[in-house]
Design a protein around this motif. Structure first.
Motif, short mmCIF file in Angstrom:
data_model
loop_
_atom_site.label_atom_id
_atom_site.label_comp_id
_atom_site.label_asym_id
_atom_site.label_seq_id
_atom_site.Cartn_x
_atom_site.Cartn_y
_atom_site.Cartn_z
N UNK A 39 5.62 8.56 -8.90
CA UNK A 39 6.09 8.39 -7.51
C UNK A 39 6.62 6.98 -7.27
N UNK A 40 6.31 6.06 -8.18
CA UNK A 40 6.74 4.67 -8.03
C UNK A 40 7.92 4.32 -8.93
N UNK A 48 11.26 9.29 -9.06
CA UNK A 48 10.22 9.60 -8.07
C UNK A 48 10.50 10.92 -7.36
N UNK A 67 7.79 13.86 -6.89
CA UNK A 67 7.35 14.35 -5.58
C UNK A 67 7.56 15.87 -5.46
N UNK A 112 -2.94 2.26 -5.95
CA UNK A 112 -1.72 2.65 -5.22
C UNK A 112 -1.30 4.08 -5.57
N UNK A 116 -3.68 6.52 -3.82
CA UNK A 116 -3.44 6.59 -2.37
C UNK A 116 -2.17 7.36 -2.04
N UNK A 117 -1.08 7.05 -2.75
CA UNK A 117 0.19 7.70 -2.42
C UNK A 117 0.19 9.17 -2.83
N UNK A 151 -1.72 10.93 -0.13
CA UNK A 151 -0.95 10.97 1.13
C UNK A 151 0.17 12.01 1.06
N UNK A 152 0.91 12.01 -0.05
CA UNK A 152 2.05 12.92 -0.15
C UNK A 152 1.61 14.34 -0.54
N UNK A 173 0.55 17.42 1.95
CA UNK A 173 1.52 18.31 2.61
C UNK A 173 1.32 19.75 2.16
N UNK A 176 11.53 17.73 -0.31
CA UNK A 176 11.14 16.32 -0.20
C UNK A 176 11.54 15.51 -1.43
N UNK A 177 11.55 16.15 -2.59
CA UNK A 177 11.95 15.44 -3.80
C UNK A 177 13.39 14.96 -3.71
N UNK A 191 13.48 12.00 -1.32
CA UNK A 191 12.94 10.76 -1.88
C UNK A 191 13.91 10.14 -2.89
N UNK A 213 15.56 6.42 -2.51
CA UNK A 213 15.50 5.37 -3.53
C UNK A 213 16.89 4.96 -4.02
N UNK A 270 5.38 25.06 7.66
CA UNK A 270 4.83 23.74 7.99
C UNK A 270 5.31 23.24 9.36
N UNK A 297 7.40 3.03 3.90
CA UNK A 297 6.48 2.87 2.76
C UNK A 297 7.16 3.21 1.44
N UNK A 309 10.32 0.50 -2.16
CA UNK A 309 10.41 0.41 -3.62
C UNK A 309 11.76 -0.15 -4.06
#
Lengths: 339, 339
Positions: free
Chosen positions: A223-224, A229, A233, A267, A270-271, A274-275, A278, B229-230, B233, B237, B260, B274, B278
Motif C-alpha cells: 500500500x506504500x 499501491x 488496495x 504503518x 494501521x493502513x 483502516x483500508x 471497507x 478503490x485500487x 489510489x 499516486x 456500501x 493520508x 506518498x
C-alpha cells in the motif's frame, strides 16, 4: 485458468539459475507435480529433477510443459519455439510466464490448434471478470501484505498452507502472481488484470467457501509503493481478509525500483486495517514474517523477539523458524467458522 | 492516444438519448470540434448540430468519425459496420468507445488497412506504460476525487479548465476516462489499463511541465468504493496532486452498484491527504463540488454554505454556480510555480 498437472519443466538454454527463478519456486513447493525437466544444450540451470525427453515425459504422465524461465530481451528465441511446438505435437499443453503471448507466435498457435492443446499465458490475463461487489462471502480469509514488493508474501502463505494442512486444517493457497499460479495450477496474475477488475478478480479466485475453510491469499506489492499501491488496495478489498500477516525485509532501505523509504511495520498494520475495514470490519493482524537471511541467527532471533514485543504479535522468519506460532495465533483467535 | 480533430459524431440508430451520453458530453465541452452528426434511419438522439453525409463531413474538414454511442447487448450491429467502413473509405479515422475492439471486426480492420486510416479504441488500452516512479515532476496538478463514482469529477475539472483559461491561467484538462479522452483528443481510459501500470499511465498523461502550469486531472471512482478503490489510489499516486477538489452527490444513499454507504466528505478529505502524501507531501483540499440538481436553489445554497463552513473550503455546484471561488482559492493558495 486451470493448468493440467503434472508438469514437465522447460528450462531452454538459460545462462544462469536466476533466469529460471519461477521454475525453482514451482519445484520447491510442488515437487510431486514436477516430474522432470527439459533442458537444451548450454542450459546453466538444473532443478535437480530427472532430465526427460518429450516421449519420456508423456509416458510418465506429464500434461503440461511449463515455461518457467525468462529470456534476456524478452523475446522467444527461435530454437525455443521449435521445442514448444514439439511438446504440443507430443500431446502436452503449454503454460508460460513469458511477456510474449504464446498464441501470438504463429507456429505455436498453429500447433496448439492442430493438436487440440491448451496454451496458458500466466502473465497475460485475457480473462474478463465481474467488477468487485465487496459483499461478505462465507469462509475465512488471510492475506499477506508487505512493507515492500518481494519481501516473502508468497512464501509465507505457502508455508502457512503447509503448516495448517499438517494440523488437519482446511486451508488453500490462492495465487495472485505468476509463480503462484504455476504452484497452485490456477489463480490469476492480478497485476496483469485490467484495472477495473482487480477486486473482482480476487473475489472470483477466493469465492464463497465452507465457513470453516481458510483461503490463504498471496499478497502483491505494498500500500506504500508508489508504483503498485493500487493493485495492493484492490487486492485487499477483493480478499476481504479476516486476518493478515505483515511481511518485511529488514535490510532494505528503499522500496524496490523507486526512491521512497520503506514504511514501518506499524504503518503497514494501521493502513491495512483502516483500508481493509471497507470490506471486512473485523480485519486484524495475526503475525509478522521477516526475511532474516542477511542476519546471523542470534541477531535474527533478537529482531523477531523485539518485533513480537512491540506489536503483540507472533514474529518469525518462515524459512528459518517456520510459521507454527502464526498458525497457533490464528486457531486461537478464530475458533469459530465464518458463515 | 491522439485523436485527429475535428469530429463527425456517429449516432447510428440508437433508441434514446442515454445511449448517446458520451456524444452529448463531447458536444457540450468541445462544440468547435463537433462539425456534424451522422444519424441512421430510426435514430432517436439528436446532438443539435448539422446532419452531414460522409462527403460533406470530409469537405468540411472532419478527420475522425467518433462512435460515442452504446448499443444494447454490446455488439456492433451489421448496419453500423457498413457505415464505419464507408467512413474509413471516405478518408476518416474512426474512434470508438464501444466494448468491442474496432480492429477485431474484420471488415473494419481491412478497410482501415486498405485506406491507411487509424482506429482508436478509447475503452481498450493496448498501450504499454512504464510502471509509476512516484518522483516529483515540475508543474502544478489538481485532481478531482469523489465520495462515489459518477458524482461530477469530469465536469468539475472541465469547468475549472474553462474558468482558469478565461483568467489567462495556463491550465490543461487531463482525461482519464473515455468521454474525457474524446473531449481532450488524448489521454487514457485509466480503468482499462493493466493493473500494474495505473500510476505509470497517469504519470505519462501528466508529465513534467512548466512550473507555473496546472494539469487538471480527471478523477475516477472513489477510495471508498469496494469495486474501484485500487484504480482511484493508483490514479492519486500517479497524479501526485498539489490540490484536490472533493465531488459529491448529496441525495445518494448507497455507492453506485454496491451495498456500501457513502463516506462523508471529511472522510474523503482525510484519506486522500493520508494516501496522497506518498507522492506529494503538500497535498491538500481546495474545494468541494456538489451536484445539487435534485435540490431547490435555496436548499442548494444552504447546503453549500454549511459545507463551506464545516470544512473551511469553497463549496459550489459547478453547473449551477460556477467554479470561480475554487479558482480564487487556488490562485491564492498557490501563488508560486512548482519547479
Amino acid at each position: 485458468m486451470q493448468i493440467a498437472t503434472p508438469y514437465l519443466m522447460f528450462l531452454g538454454d538459460v545462462p544462469d539459475t536466476l533466469a529460471a527463478k519461477t521454475a525453482y519456486g514451482i519445484v520447491d513447493w510442488r515437487p510431486e507435480w514436477c516430474v522432470g525437466q527439459l533442458r537444451m544444450p548450454g542450459c546453466a540451470a538444473d532443478l535437480g529433477i530427472p532430465d526427460l525427453t518429450l516421449p519420456q515425459a508423456v509416458e510418465r504422465g506429464c500434461r503440461t510443459l511449463v515455461v518457467g524461465v525468462v529470456n534476456a530481451g524478452g523475446v522467444l528465441p527461435d530454437h525455443w519455439i521449435a521445442e514448444i511446438v514439439a511438446a504440443l505435437e507430443a500431446g502436452l499443453d503449454v503454460a508460460s510466464g513469458l511477456h510474449v503471448a504464446l498464441s501470438s507466435v504463429e507456429p505455436i498457435a498453429k500447433a496448439a490448434a492442430a493438436n487440440g492443446r491448451a496454451l496458458h499465458d500466466v502473465r497475460l490475463s485475457a480473462e474478463r471478470f465481474p467488477t468487485g461487489k465487496g459483499t461478505r462471502r462465507p469462509g475465512r480469509r488471510l492475506l499477506t501484505v508487505g512493507t515492500d514488493c518481494s519481501v516473502g508474501k508468497k512464501y509465507t502463505v505457502l508455508a502457512l498452507e503447509r503448516a495448517m494442512r499438517e494440523r488437519g486444517l482446511d486451508a488453500d493457497f490462492r495465487a495472485t502472481g505468476q509463480t503462484g499460479v504455476f504452484i497452485s495450477g490456477k489463480g490469476v496474475a492480478i497485476d496483469a488484470v485490467v484495472a477495473d477488475f482487480i477486486s473482482g478478480a480476487v473475489e472470483s479466485i477466493s469465492p464463497a467457501a465452507d465457513p470453516g475453510h481458510w483461503d490463504l491469499i498471496e499478497g502483491q506489492g505494498s500500500l506504500f509503493h508508489p508504483s503498485f499501491a493500487g493493485v495492493s488496495l484492490g487486492l485487499l478489498h477483493g480478499a476481504q481478509p479476516d486476518a493478515f500477516v505483515v511481511c518485511h525485509e529488514p535490510t532494505r532501505t528503499r522500496m524496490r525500483g523507486v526512491e521512497h523509504p520503506l514504511p514501518t511495520i506499524r504503518e503497514v498494520i494501521d493502513l491495512t486495517v483502516r483500508l481493509g475495514r471497507l470490506t471486512n470490519p473485523g480485519i486484524r493482524a495475526v503475525g509478522i514474517a521477516v526475511n532474516t537471511q542477511a542476519l546471523e541467527e542470534d541477531e535474527a532471533r533478537k529482531l523477531l523477539s523485539a518485533l513480537a514485543d512491540e506489536h503483540g504479535l507472533p514474529a518469525t522468519d518462515p524459512v528459518r523458524f517456520g510459521v507454527d506460532e502464526i498458525v497457533e495465533r490464528l486457531t486461537a483467535e478464530y475458533p469459530e467458522p465464518r458463515p
